[in-house]
Structures are given as structure tokens and as C-alpha cells.
Design a protein around this motif. Structure first.
Motif, PDB file in Angstrom:
ATOM      1  N   ASP A   1     -20.959  28.495  27.874  1.00 34.47           N
ATOM      2  CA  ASP A   1     -21.305  28.188  26.849  1.00 34.47           C
ATOM      3  C   ASP A   1     -19.837  27.981  26.305  1.00 34.47           C
ATOM      4  O   ASP A   1     -19.264  27.323  25.725  1.00 34.47           O
TER       5      ASP A   1
ATOM      6  N   ASN B   1     -16.312  27.310  27.663  1.00 33.82           N
ATOM      7  CA  ASN B   1     -16.594  25.866  27.917  1.00 33.82           C
ATOM      8  C   ASN B   1     -15.875  24.949  27.163  1.00 33.82           C
ATOM      9  O   ASN B   1     -14.917  24.503  26.733  1.00 33.82           O
TER      10      ASN B   1
ATOM     11  N   ASP C   1     -13.006  23.337  26.315  1.00 34.10           N
ATOM     12  CA  ASP C   1     -12.074  21.683  25.739  1.00 34.10           C
ATOM     13  C   ASP C   1     -11.361  21.924  24.710  1.00 34.10           C
ATOM     14  O   ASP C   1     -10.691  21.390  24.304  1.00 34.10           O
TER      15      ASP C   1
ATOM     16  N   ALA D   1     -17.002  27.177  39.133  1.00 37.38           N
ATOM     17  CA  ALA D   1     -16.153  26.673  38.239  1.00 37.38           C
ATOM     18  C   ALA D   1     -15.467  25.079  39.081  1.00 37.38           C
ATOM     19  O   ALA D   1     -15.664  25.111  40.287  1.00 37.38           O
TER      20      ALA D   1
ATOM     21  N   LYS E   1     -14.061  24.061  33.888  1.00 35.97           N
ATOM     22  CA  LYS E   1     -15.641  24.478  33.116  1.00 35.97           C
ATOM     23  C   LYS E   1     -15.966  24.963  34.308  1.00 35.97           C
ATOM     24  O   LYS E   1     -16.535  25.042  35.739  1.00 35.97           O
TER      25      LYS E   1
ATOM     26  N   SER F   1     -20.346  26.158  35.332  1.00 37.64           N
ATOM     27  CA  SER F   1     -21.763  26.055  35.289  1.00 37.64           C
ATOM     28  C   SER F   1     -22.668  27.120  35.620  1.00 37.64           C
ATOM     29  O   SER F   1     -21.907  27.903  37.080  1.00 37.64           O
TER      30      SER F   1
END
Length: 457
Positions: A273, A276, A280, A335, A340, A342
Motif C-alpha cells: 500500500d 503504491n 501515485d 507489478a 503498481k 498487488s
């Protein structure tokens, strides 16, 4: 003071004309200054946002750098009133039957009772010994039990003795307690009188009473007896600390140790998190809005491109753990094409169950672990004063200073231009005024000549 007025001779609005001419040169340049200042301010704000996001990511990395935080244990002792337990990452999962036979006790001794604890008791010194270490306190001729207790408790070389005055029906007495439990911490007292025998009469020989015997704790782990100096027992079970609270040899406490899988998953998800969120932020600060044709503050900036490139290279790298190499993909972290991350929960669960050491090694291997290398990278940017972001901020500050100097110099030039134009136009106005006067004089003269017929209008 002489009064002057502009435009009287020529009839021109000289103030307006000069103002328009000055503005024609001033306004475009001021617009450039304003645009430059706005751009620098936007970059300063953006670089501050980037630093904050990097610091937040660094906080998540701290939990992974230490294998103990990542590889945690849960310990259960049921509803036992006999002990509590904690375990570190070196402990192994399993169950242990523990009985507490005896709690460790501190040693306590006391002098004889006196009717009044505020009355002097003697003169000399008391030598106190605990576990082979000694210290001495002086006792003055006017010192009471209260004074002696204060001298013992405040001694800078006190090796582990607490002095307390206990008052009962029998009177008041000075009680000396060791600060830790166990037979190794028994208290020895030697009374040295320089005048009289008051100290020896109170603390010497048989006058010193043992109020509490020093004891070691005794426990049984799966039937195996272990003696410890304190009620905090370490080493009975690898990686486990037992804190004893009560004793009963007929009662058994089941200590159960398990891997804290939820803590592992939470820390891994926290890393994903935070990463990411950082990506962002980087994307937002370096974006270009095609529809609005607007570039973000750090669009095209070499530093932010470098950060993103280094981050992506690191998270795709492999780490040597024992005889194998491990990457984020192997533990269930993938990725996408936008960079990003996950988490594949099933794959992560399998790794936690079967190969927790690889997860820990991937993140926490000293120097080469992913968390350690990412932290080193981030620190090179966010470090106060010498970090790259603070260096960039210093450059922006210098840019603002230079811009302020340019504004000041330009303002002075515009003031000089205004003054020069006013002088020139006033000079022109004066000449035009004189010419008008001369013209009027000539016309008046001609009109006064004989035979001149004036036209009738």
C-alpha cells in the motif's frame, strides 16, 4: 516651492502617455517574473509532497527491515494465573506444559526496633554487599533511621539495596531489600562505629534479622526442572520469556506458540500500500494533462524520473536467501504495467505456511534485503540538509533570491525610464508652449498692421 504642471504648453496628457509607454515595457516582463515565481512555488510544494510520501514509505520499510517485526509470534497461556509469556522470532511453534513450583524472592533484612525513627542511632558507617559488590554510607552523629535510609537510597554507587522504614506495634526499624530476586542477591551488612556502639547494636551480628529468605524460582517444562535467579525466566524455551506470577506445583499451564500469520500479511500489505501510494504521488507530480495541455510541477524532472526508475529496478530484483534467490513475485507480490503492486493472497499464505524464512530473508537480510536497500535509496533523498531533496530546495531558494534581485533591478529601471520620459516630454511640452506663444505673437502682430483686413467668420 515651484509648482509645475505637465501638458500645458502642448495640451497633451503627458502623465497618461508616459504611463502607457512604461507599462508597454514593464507589464510583459512582470508577467514573466510572476510566471517564473509561480512555477518555482509549485515545484517547492511538489518537492515537499514527494518528500512526505517518501518518508511515509520509509516508515513502512522500517517494519520489514527488522525480521522480528515481520516474523512475529503469538503466545497463548490460556487463563493461567501462574505466568505470562512472550516469544521472539527465534522461537519455534509448539506447545509446552509448564508448572511453577516456586517464585523467586528478594532478600530482606532489618535492624532492631526503636521507639522513634527520628532519633539518632550512632556514628560511623554501614558497609552493604549484594552479590559480591559493595558500597558504603556514612552515618553522622545526628543521623536518624530516616537519614540513613535516605543516604542508602540516594547513594550513587548503590549496588542494589532499597532502604525502607517499617513501623509496627513493636516500633520502627530499617528494612533493607535487594532490588532483584534470587539467592545470588543476598544482602550483607557490616556496622562500623567510630563513636560508641549504636550502629552495631542495631545492625551488627544477631541484631540483624532476616525478614525474607532469598529464593530462586523453580519451574518444570514438560517435566524438566529449571531453576532461575528471577521470576523472568529466559532460555528455558528458545526465544521465549516467561514471567512468573504465582506458584502451585499441582497446576499446569499450557504455553502455545504460533506464527502470527496475520501480522506477516498486514506488514506485507502495508508495504504494498505504501509503495503504491508513493507511485501515485510520483505519477501525479510528473503527469501531463493532454486535454488541458497542462504539465504538473515536476513533469520531465530528472530527479523524479530517477526515483521512479530506481524503485522499479529494486522491486523487480532478486535477493539471495541461503542457497536460493527470492523475488517479490515468489511470495505473491506482482507489478502491473503501470508499476503498481498487488498481493496474491493464496500464494502469500502458502509461502507463510511453508517457507516463512524466504519472506523474512527477502525483506530483512542485512544490507542486501529489499527493505534495507529501498530504505537506503529513500534516505539518500529525504535525509535532512545533505539529502537530494533538501539540496533541490536550496536550489529553488537560490532561484527565488535571484528572481527577487531581478525584480528589484527591473523596478529601478522602470522608475528611471519613467523619469527620463517625463523629462523628455516636459522638455517637448516647454518647446511647444514657447512655439505657440511665438506663433500667437506673430499673428497678433500681423493683425495689427495697417490695411490688414480680418476675415469674417
Amino acid at each position: 516651492m515651484a509648482l509645475t504642471a505637465t501638458g500645458i504648453g502642448s495640451g497633451l496628457d503627458i502623465n497618461t502617455i508616459v504611463g502607457v509607454l512604461v507599462d508597454a515595457e514593464k507589464l510583459p516582463k512582470e508577467a514573466v517574473f510572476d510566471k517564473t515565481e509561480k512555477s518555482i512555488d509549485a515545484k517547492v510544494s511538489a518537492i515537499g509532497t514527494l518528500k512526505s510520501s517518501l518518508s511515509t514509505f520509509q516508515d513502512a520499510l522500517e517494519k520489514l527491515k527488522d525480521g522480528g517485526s515481520l516474523n512475529q509470534r503469538t503466545v497463548s497461556t490460556g487463563e493461567s494465573s501462574y505466568l505470562t509469556a512472550t516469544a521472539d522470532k527465534t522461537s519455534q511453534t509448539g506447545s509446552y506444559n509448564i508448572k511453577v513450583e516456586q517464585l523467586a524472592q528478594q532478600h530482606k533484612v532489618a535492624g532492631i526496633n526503636v521507639a522513634d525513627s527520628s532519633v539518632p542511632v550512632g556514628e560511623g558507617s554501614l558497609d552493604l554487599t549484594v552479590n559480591g559488590e559493595s558500597f558504603s554510607v556514612a552515618v553522622g552523629a545526628t543521623d536518624s533511621l530516616e537519614d540513613i535510609a535516605e543516604s542508602i537510597n540516594s547513594a550513587t554507587d548503590n549496588v542494589g539495596v532499597i532502604a525502607t522504614i517499617i513501623t509496627s506495634d513493636a516500633g520502627s526499624r530499617l528494612v533493607l531489600s535487594s532490588t532483584i530476586e534470587g539467592t545470588d542477591s543476598q544482602i550483607g551488612v557490616v556496622a562500623n562505629d567510630t563513636v560508641g556502639s549504636g550502629l552495631d547494636n542495631m545492625f551488627g551480628g544477631a541484631n540483624l534479622s532476616e525478614l525474607q529468605v532469598a529464593k530462586n524460582s523453580i519451574i518444570h517444562v514438560d517435566g524438566q526442572k529449571l531453576t532461575s535467579q528471577t521470576n523472568e525466566v529466559k532460555g528455558a524455551i528458545t526465544g521465549v520469556t516467561l514471567n512468573l506470577t504465582d506458584a502451585d506445583l499441582n497446576k499446569t499451564t499450557l504455553v502455545k506458540i504460533d506464527l502470527d500469520k496475520d501480522a506477516v500479511k498486514d506488514n506485507v500489505q502495508g508495504f504494498v500500500d505504501a509503495y503504491n501510494s508513493l507511485i501515485d504521488t510520483i505519477d501525479k507530480l510528473s503527469a501531463y494533462d493532454v486535454d488541458k495541455k497542462e504539465a504538473a510541477a515536476l513533469q520531465g524532472d530528472s530527479m523524479i524520473r530517477s526515483i521512479e526508475s530506481q524503485l522499479r529496478n529494486m522491486i523487480s530484483s532478486r535477493v539471495t536467501v541461503g542457497s536460493e534467490t527470492v523475488a517479490l513475485y515468489d511470495i505473491g507480490i506482482e507489478a502491473d504495467r503501470y508499476g503498481k503492486l498487488s498481493v496474491d493472497s493464496d500464494k502469500l499464505d502458502t509461502m507463510i505456511e511453508n517457507n516463512m524464512s524466504s519472506i523474512e530473508g527477502l525483506f530483512s537480510t542485512k544490507d542486501t534485503g529489499l527493505a534495507s536497500r529501498l530504505d537506503t535509496l529513500v534516505e539518500s533523498y529525504v535525509k535532512p540538509i545533505t539529502g537530494l531533496i533538501d539540496s533541490r530546495n536550496n536550489a529553488y531558494t537560490n532561484d527565488i533570491d535571484r528572481l527577487d534581485d531581478q525584480r528589484e533591478a527591473f523596478t529601478l529601471r522602470m522608475e528611471q525610464l519613467n523619469a527620463r520620459l517625463m523629462k523628455q516630454f516636459n522638455a517637448m511640452d516647454l518647446i511647444v508652449g514657447k512655439l505657440n506663444m511665438q506663433s500667437s505673437s506673430i499673428i497678433n502682430g500681423l493683425n495689427a498692421l495697417p490695411g490688414v483686413v480680418r476675415s469674417q467668420g
